[in-house]
Motif scaffolding. Structure first.
Motif, PDB file in Angstrom:
ATOM      1  N   SER A  87       0.846  -1.190   0.000  1.00 60.78           N
ATOM      2  CA  SER A  87       0.000   0.000   0.000  1.00 60.78           C
ATOM      3  C   SER A  87       0.883   1.241   0.000  1.00 60.78           C
ATOM      4  CB  SER A  87      -0.923   0.012   1.221  1.00 60.78           C
ATOM      5  OG  SER A  87      -0.158   0.089   2.395  1.00 60.78           O
ATOM      6  N   GLN A 110       1.553   5.288   1.007  1.00 58.21           N
ATOM      7  CA  GLN A 110       1.225   6.307   1.999  1.00 58.21           C
ATOM      8  C   GLN A 110       1.155   7.666   1.305  1.00 58.21           C
ATOM      9  OE1 GLN A 110       3.724   3.954   2.777  1.00 58.21           O
ATOM     10  NE2 GLN A 110       2.185   2.764   3.874  1.00 58.21           N
ATOM     11  N   GLU A 133      -5.068   8.414  -3.071  1.00 58.49           N
ATOM     12  CA  GLU A 133      -4.400   7.358  -2.303  1.00 58.49           C
ATOM     13  C   GLU A 133      -5.264   6.108  -2.245  1.00 58.49           C
ATOM     14  OE1 GLU A 133      -2.727   6.634   2.238  1.00 58.49           O
ATOM     15  OE2 GLU A 133      -3.145   8.664   1.552  1.00 58.49           O
ATOM     16  N   GLN A 134      -6.550   6.276  -2.018  1.00 55.72           N
ATOM     17  CA  GLN A 134      -7.466   5.130  -1.961  1.00 55.72           C
ATOM     18  C   GLN A 134      -7.543   4.426  -3.306  1.00 55.72           C
ATOM     19  OE1 GLN A 134      -8.974   3.817   0.729  1.00 55.72           O
ATOM     20  NE2 GLN A 134      -9.644   2.193  -0.615  1.00 55.72           N
ATOM     21  N   ASN A 179      -4.270   2.578  -3.985  1.00 51.50           N
ATOM     22  CA  ASN A 179      -4.174   1.402  -3.114  1.00 51.50           C
ATOM     23  C   ASN A 179      -5.103   0.288  -3.589  1.00 51.50           C
ATOM     24  OD1 ASN A 179      -2.124   2.162  -1.374  1.00 51.50           O
ATOM     25  ND2 ASN A 179      -3.518   3.305  -0.062  1.00 51.50           N
TER      26      ASN A 179
END
Length: 99
Positions: free
Chosen positions: A2, A4, A28-29, A32
């Motif tokens: 994942s 950051q 970011e989501q 990921n």
């Protein structure tokens, strides 16, 4: 794996993207989610699985539309090089952009 927020900002900077502070969490989501999907695909056992030439080949045989590998164009190097602002040994010369 994942990512950051620091890594997201670095990726945005390397991509020369302006990333607003309110956009970072959503990006970011999304990234990921993509990384999680790649991890799931990499974890699958594919031993014994034959590669397909086409996604629909699993359903029915697909005839590939391949043309004969034959030369159809004549050599026009001299005509193309005549348009070059600078040439050397049959190659185009361009200004250096990376030091």
């Amino acid at each position: 794996m994942s990512l950051q927020s620091g890594q997201i900002n670095k990726i945005a900077a390397l991509s020369r993207l302006k990333l607003a502070a309110d956009q970072a969490p959503a990006l970011e989501q999304q990234l990921n989610n993509i990384m999680a999907l790649a991890d799931r695909l990499a974890a699958e056992d594919t031993t014994g699985v034959e590669p397909l030439s086409h996604p629909l080949a699993i359903i029915a045989p697909v005839a590939l539309r391949l043309r004969e590998d034959a030369v159809t164009e004549t050599d026009r190097r001299q005509a193309n090089m005549a348009n070059a602002p600078a040439a050397q040994d049959g190659l185009f010369l361009v200004p250096r952009v990376i030091e």
